[in-house]
Scaffold this motif. Structure first.
Motif, short mmCIF file in Angstrom:
data_model
loop_
_atom_site.label_atom_id
_atom_site.label_comp_id
_atom_site.label_asym_id
_atom_site.label_seq_id
_atom_site.Cartn_x
_atom_site.Cartn_y
_atom_site.Cartn_z
N ILE A 77 0.00 -10.87 -5.79
CA ILE A 77 -1.49 -10.51 -5.60
C ILE A 77 -1.55 -9.13 -4.67
O ILE A 77 -2.49 -8.47 -4.76
N MET A 78 -0.81 -9.16 -3.57
CA MET A 78 -0.63 -8.23 -2.77
C MET A 78 0.01 -6.98 -3.42
O MET A 78 -0.51 -5.74 -2.98
N HIS A 79 0.93 -7.02 -4.37
CA HIS A 79 1.44 -5.78 -5.11
C HIS A 79 0.02 -4.82 -5.72
O HIS A 79 0.28 -3.57 -5.66
N LEU A 80 -0.64 -5.54 -6.29
CA LEU A 80 -1.84 -4.87 -6.96
C LEU A 80 -2.39 -3.99 -6.07
O LEU A 80 -2.70 -2.83 -6.49
N PRO A 81 -3.34 -4.37 -5.08
CA PRO A 81 -4.03 -3.22 -4.15
C PRO A 81 -3.02 -2.31 -3.48
O PRO A 81 -3.44 -1.22 -3.54
N GLN A 82 -1.96 -2.84 -2.99
CA GLN A 82 -1.02 -1.97 -2.21
C GLN A 82 -0.49 -0.97 -3.07
O GLN A 82 -0.07 0.34 -3.03
N GLY A 83 -0.15 -1.23 -4.47
CA GLY A 83 0.56 -0.42 -5.47
C GLY A 83 -0.49 0.75 -5.75
O GLY A 83 -0.12 1.94 -5.62
N MET A 84 -1.66 0.51 -5.94
CA MET A 84 -2.58 1.48 -6.35
C MET A 84 -3.21 2.43 -4.94
O MET A 84 -3.53 3.28 -4.99
N ALA A 85 -3.14 1.68 -3.91
CA ALA A 85 -3.45 2.31 -2.73
C ALA A 85 -2.45 3.24 -2.22
O ALA A 85 -2.63 4.50 -1.88
N TYR A 86 -1.23 2.87 -2.31
CA TYR A 86 0.24 3.77 -1.79
C TYR A 86 0.26 4.68 -2.76
O TYR A 86 0.87 5.76 -2.56
N ALA A 87 -0.19 4.49 -4.08
CA ALA A 87 -0.01 5.68 -5.09
C ALA A 87 -0.91 6.95 -4.49
O ALA A 87 -0.46 8.07 -4.81
N LEU A 88 -2.04 6.71 -4.01
CA LEU A 88 -2.95 7.54 -3.54
C LEU A 88 -2.34 8.26 -2.55
O LEU A 88 -2.26 9.67 -2.19
N LEU A 89 -1.61 7.66 -1.49
CA LEU A 89 -0.74 8.53 -0.55
C LEU A 89 0.45 9.33 -1.11
O LEU A 89 0.64 10.33 -0.59
N ALA A 90 1.00 8.87 -2.24
CA ALA A 90 2.00 9.58 -2.94
C ALA A 90 1.36 10.80 -3.91
O ALA A 90 1.83 11.32 -4.63
N SER A 91 -0.08 11.02 -3.72
CA SER A 91 -0.68 11.87 -4.58
C SER A 91 -0.63 11.54 -5.92
O SER A 91 -0.44 12.61 -6.76
N LEU A 92 -0.75 10.63 -6.63
CA LEU A 92 -0.42 10.15 -7.71
C LEU A 92 -1.72 9.26 -8.10
O LEU A 92 -2.16 8.56 -7.55
N PRO A 93 -1.90 9.19 -9.56
CA PRO A 93 -2.80 8.24 -10.20
C PRO A 93 -2.29 6.65 -9.76
O PRO A 93 -1.24 6.47 -9.88
#
Length: 745
Positions: A77-93
């Motif tokens: 459950i933590m993977h879902l928001p963190q995965g999408m949020a940290y992708a923004l940090l990496a400047s990726l979709p």
């Protein structure tokens, strides 16, 4: 051992001349060249490369299945928001953050040696990847051309595709670097990143993360700069755009931050009463529902995640033409990711009584990155927050990691389109709140000011170079500066000549780890004198501890684990309760001869139990993963009590650490010495220090070493410490031991 003339004991040993030493050396060379490639050795190599082959056959569904499942769901459950949020940090979709949370976790399941860390996206690595993607694929390169005029629009699709290729190539190269370093036994590379350096670096990375998320929180579009002082330029441009803040986006960000902070504080306050922590990251579900039914994107122009394609991406070969442009960034990612993962892995391993192989961790992390790069993932390492959740919710093995990967897989295959209306402001709020732990690291400035000015200087230099010169350049500058401090301190030596006049001389035996183990020709019964040839500091503190274990013949980790297990079992028996849930079993190990050989119990019948040589076992066999029916060795140990085997004893009652060569000591070494005192004390072995210089004693006091350790354990000379140990243990005076210690400048 024979009686001395004055009632004492003397140990007689063979006197080695040059001919005898040459003969022994030739025998050693011959024995080393005659090591056969046997089936057991091949099996050990395969199991060491694939640790899953060792613990999975011993996996007990009844004992570990449910805890691993609950832990895996919580982490998933933590993977879902963190995965999408940290992708923004990496400047990726955002969807590529979900891919990164899935593939590497499966690879680590097979090759990783840690049972508790959660592999996936992490703040620092995401920021580092983002600096690479934005440097090689800036928005200015994807402006839509219209004849001779250039519009303000950016071709987002083309830009994101290019950035994904850059991130994948960087990740594959970083993974290959980690695999190569692991295969050539370079697992010690993480020791050159001291704790002050890592904490200063992550604190600076948190500053980069905050600035990167400000555009989503305020709803503005600042220019993203790259290179030295890019953070300052971006922040200045951000301040200039504050008058044009998008108020609905700011309101959504503030509400999300308040809700997240409140929920996390409630979690911390009632953590002992809650069976599992409340998954506050589920705010993404609430945010998605509100955005969907109120049409935030159409009505208030709040930016949302957008299209999330269903299904998994097919593997593709990375574009190797990028390798030459990202090789420095890839090496930085490899070193930083490994340092974070191995520190977390060793922390949990020490707590739960098992061993983490540094070189195997490099290989496992490298394969996770290299294979993940083929599936458009970006660099991964262990996450502090998710690993803590995985451990505190009862996770026992990497089966919890597989369970969390299944949660991500179901989301990618079936639930992805449901998050298309999720506001990016909510994801930015998640990143912002998760940086709370890194913000707290600024308190290190006060702590290090009191304990070590040099470590404080390393922390500040690392922070400043990383903030102002970007993450890759900052890492190189901080490592160089840390090494310079070591060179500076080791060159400023206060040299003395000590004349030791004694009828019982001392000899030093050179060890391959550059550690001298001092032992008298006639050994003092019950006392071990340990001498190091160099100053103890962050780069060799772990080697010092391992050498002490090896030379003393006392493996503290195994002994303490066994002792605590026996105490827990005795406590349960005293309360007339059954032994239902058991921790990791430890093979009962005892010295066969003083300080040297170790033996273990084997056999299925406690009446006919025999002793086997430790050389027949591999490291993993010492700490076993217990099962309900198949682990016969652990079952036998439970049936054989301490009463039937006798008291578990050894002939060492005191260890004297000769610290006379040390001319300084840092916070990492202070922590190591404190652990030595406490750990050996748990098995009733007293630790003493001798020969400390005045500066070392002052640094020990500044570091709070004597806050929980008696200062009476500090002696001016080894001779004084030996006499004190003998008197304390009632052994009387030391026979034929007359010394005169003369210091000369």
């Amino acid at each position: 051992m024979a009686k001395g003339r004055k009632g004492g004991y003397r140990v007689e040993r063979e006197i080695l001349n040059e001919e005898r030493l040459e003969e022994l050396s030739q025998r050693l060379d011959i024995s080393q060249t005659r090591i056969p490639c046997s089936v057991p050795s091949l099996k050990r190599r395969v199991v060491s490369f694939l640790p899953v082959l060792y613990w999975l056959p011993r996996y007990s569904i009844w004992d570990y299945g449910m805890p691993d499942l609950i832990s895996g769901i919580s982490v998933g459950i933590m993977h879902l928001p963190q995965g999408m949020a940290y992708a923004l940090l990496a400047s990726l979709p955002p969807v590529f953050g979900l891919y990164t949370s899935f593939y590497p976790a499966l690879i680590y399941f097979f090759f990783g040696s840690s049972r508790h860390i959660s592999i996936g996206t992490f703040t620092v690595l995401s920021i580092m990847v983002g600096s690479v993607t934005e440097r090689l694929a800036p928005d200015a390169d994807f402006l839509i051309m219209n004849g001779t005029n250039v519009t303000a629009e950016v071709d987002i699709t083309a830009r994101d595709q290019y950035r994904v290729q850059v991130a994948a190539a960087t990740t594959v190269l970083a993974g290959l670097i980690q695999v190569i370093l692991g295969l050539v036994q370079f697992g010690f590379v993480g020791t050159y990143l001291s704790e002050p350096l890592v904490r200063g670096y992550t604190s600076a990375a948190a500053a980069h993360a905050v600035v990167a998320q400000l555009k989503y929180i305020f709803g503005v579009s600042p220019i993203r700069f790259s290179g030295p002082f890019s953070l300052v330029y971006t922040l200045v441009d951000m301040c200039a755009l504050l008058p044009s803040t998008h108020l609905p986006t700011l309101l959504a960000s503030v509400v999300s931050i308040i809700v997240l902070i409140t929920a996390k504080e409630l979690n911390n306050r009632f953590s002992k009463k809650l069976p599992v922590p409340i998954p506050v990251e589920l705010i993404i579900v609430v945010g998605t529902l509100i955005s969907f039914y109120t049409h935030l994107n159409e009505t208030f122009e709040i930016s949302v995640v957008g299209e999330i394609p269903s299904g998994l991406q097919p593997p593709t070969l990375p574009n190797t033409s990028y390798f030459s442009e990202v090789v420095v960034d890839a090496f930085a990612l490899a070193v930083v990711g490994y340092a974070i993962s191995i520190s977390l892995g060793k922390t949990f391993a020490l707590k739960h009584g098992y061993k983490v192989d540094s070189n195997q961790e490099l290989v496992a992390l490298g394969l996770s990155n290299a294979v993940g790069g083929f599936f458009q993932c970006y660099s991964v390492c262990a996450s502090m927050s998710r690993s803590l959740i995985q451990e505190t919710t009862g996770g026992r093995t990497q089966m919890a990691g597989v369970s969390s990967a299944v949660i991500v897989l179901v989301t990618v295959l079936k639930l992805g389109p449901l998050f298309q209306e999720l506001p990016k402001a909510v994801l930015s709020a998640i990143v912002f709140v998760n940086l709370k732990g890194m913000f707290k690291q600024y308190a290190d400035i006060v702590t290090l000011w009191r304990s070590s000015k040099i470590d404080l200087l390393v922390w500040l230099m690392t922070w400043a170079s990383t903030v102002f010169f970007n993450l890759d350049m900052g890492l190189g500058a901080s490592i160089s500066f840390a090494l310079l401090t070591v060179i500076f301190r080791t060159q400023r030596l206060d040299t003395y000549l000590f004349f030791f006049i004694s009828r019982r001389s001392f000899i030093s035996c050179f060890d391959i780890k550059m550690v001298y183990f001092i032992t008298p020709v006639r050994e003092v019964p019950g006392i071990t004198i340990f001498h190091s040839s160099a100053t103890i500091y962050f780069a060799n503190a772990e080697l010092y501890l391992e050498a002490l274990k090896q030379k003393s013949g006392l493996d503290i980790t195994k002994m303490i684990t066994y002792k605590r297990r026996q105490e827990a079992k005795d406590l349960v028996q005293d309360d007339e309760l059954s032994w239902k849930e058991r921790e990791n079993s430890t093979v009962f190990v005892m010295p066969e001869t003083p300080h040297n050989s170790w033996v273990y119990l084997k056999g299925t019948d406690p009446e006919t139990t025999t002793l086997g040589s430790l050389s027949d076992l591999q490291d993993g066999d010492i700490t076993t993963l217990e099962s309900s029916s198949e682990d016969t060795l652990s079952r036998d140990l439970e049936r054989v009590s301490l009463g039937s085997l006798g008291k578990w004893t050894w002939d060492i009652h005191s260890i004297i650490l000769d610290l006379s060569p040390a001319n300084f000591i840092d916070t990492v070494a202070i922590k190591t010495l404190r652990n030595i005192f406490h750990d050996f004390g748990e098995i009733d072995v007293d630790i003493y220090m001798a020969g400390c210089q005045a500066l070392v004693v002052e640094q020990l006091e500044q570091g709070g070493f004597f806050s929980d350790i008696d200062k009476e354990r500090l002696f001016t000379s080894v001779h004084d410490a030996v006499l004190y140990c003998l008197n304390r243990r009632g052994a009387g005076a030391l026979p034929n031991y007359e010394t005169v210690l003369i210091p000369c400048c």
